[in-house]
Design a protein around this motif. Structure first.
Motif, short mmCIF file in Angstrom:
data_model
loop_
_atom_site.label_atom_id
_atom_site.label_comp_id
_atom_site.label_asym_id
_atom_site.label_seq_id
_atom_site.Cartn_x
_atom_site.Cartn_y
_atom_site.Cartn_z
N PHE A 121 2.21 4.34 -3.55
CA PHE A 121 1.07 4.93 -3.29
C PHE A 121 -0.11 3.88 -3.55
O PHE A 121 -0.29 3.08 -4.40
CB PHE A 121 0.75 6.23 -3.80
CG PHE A 121 1.47 7.32 -3.27
CD1 PHE A 121 0.31 8.37 -2.59
CD2 PHE A 121 2.82 7.37 -3.14
CE1 PHE A 121 1.34 9.46 -2.20
CE2 PHE A 121 3.42 8.58 -2.55
CZ PHE A 121 2.73 9.50 -2.11
N GLU A 127 8.43 4.55 0.32
CA GLU A 127 7.71 5.75 0.44
C GLU A 127 7.04 6.31 -0.81
O GLU A 127 6.31 7.02 -0.80
CB GLU A 127 8.81 6.80 0.99
CG GLU A 127 9.41 6.65 2.57
CD GLU A 127 10.22 5.47 2.46
OE1 GLU A 127 10.50 4.94 3.48
OE2 GLU A 127 10.79 5.30 1.30
N ARG A 128 7.64 5.99 -1.78
CA ARG A 128 7.37 6.58 -3.15
C ARG A 128 6.02 5.52 -3.84
O ARG A 128 5.40 5.96 -4.74
CB ARG A 128 8.11 6.60 -4.26
CG ARG A 128 9.36 7.65 -3.92
CD ARG A 128 10.14 7.82 -5.03
NE ARG A 128 10.69 6.80 -5.62
CZ ARG A 128 10.73 6.77 -7.01
NH1 ARG A 128 10.09 7.56 -7.79
NH2 ARG A 128 11.23 5.73 -7.45
N GLN A 183 0.53 7.18 0.53
CA GLN A 183 1.64 6.09 0.63
C GLN A 183 1.25 4.98 1.19
O GLN A 183 0.37 4.68 2.29
CB GLN A 183 2.93 6.83 1.67
CG GLN A 183 3.55 7.86 0.84
CD GLN A 183 4.28 8.68 1.81
OE1 GLN A 183 4.00 9.01 2.74
NE2 GLN A 183 5.60 8.75 1.35
#
Length: 165
Positions: A48, A45-46, A66
């Motif tokens: 990008f 999720e972190r 994301q």
């Protein structure tokens, strides 16, 4: 880890913005978001991705969201104040951004394009973006990325449509 220095890293260093260099092997059969997260030891999720677009005006824009999400081109156009926006031809990426496909960082492009981060970036202290070379990522404080790219945040995500609604 081999000594790597990219334009993105140089620009962050010039602005005294801290970052952590992370790397993953390009030898896998499929480079998926989950593979990258596992290789670098961070939450998917972190991570990008960086998407370069062109508006009807001919201006280029950069969008970061994301890696597991999809850019809503209508929301992107609205954020940029354009009638419509489309993805650039991947063959033009090096010419426009100075980076190759799979190694495009929002930091240190050939020009400082208007850059937008999905608002979800603000829910993290640090996010991970490409370091500007395939197989390398950098973890950077969100505020540092916003400063380095003169970035803004906006809702950029495609709405998922459930068949159960």
């Amino acid at each position: 880890m081999k000594k790597v220095k990219t334009n993105a890293m140089r620009l962050l260093e010039d602005q005294n913005i801290p970052y952590e260099l992370l790397s993953f092997s390009l030898k896998a059969d499929a480079i998926t978001p989950e593979y990258i997260a596992e290789e670098i030891g961070k939450e998917v999720e972190r991570i990008f991705k960086t998407i370069v677009t062109v508006g009807t005006s001919g201006n280029h824009y950069v969008f970061c969201l994301q890696i597991i999400e999809e850019l809503d081109l209508k929301k992107a156009a609205k954020a940029a104040g354009e009638k419509s926006i489309s993805l650039i031809d991947q063959r033009d990426l090096l010419k426009v951004a100075g980076y190759e496909k799979g190694g495009c960082s929002p930091v240190g492009m050939k020009k400082l394009y208007r850059t937008f981060y999905d608002a979800h970036a603000l829910s993290f202290d640090r996010i991970i973006v490409s370091a500007g070379k395939r197989g390398y990522q950098i973890e950077v404080p969100v505020e540092g990325l916003l400063k380095a790219t003169e970035g803004q945040t906006s809702d950029l995500l495609m709405e998922t449509k459930s068949i159960f609604r």
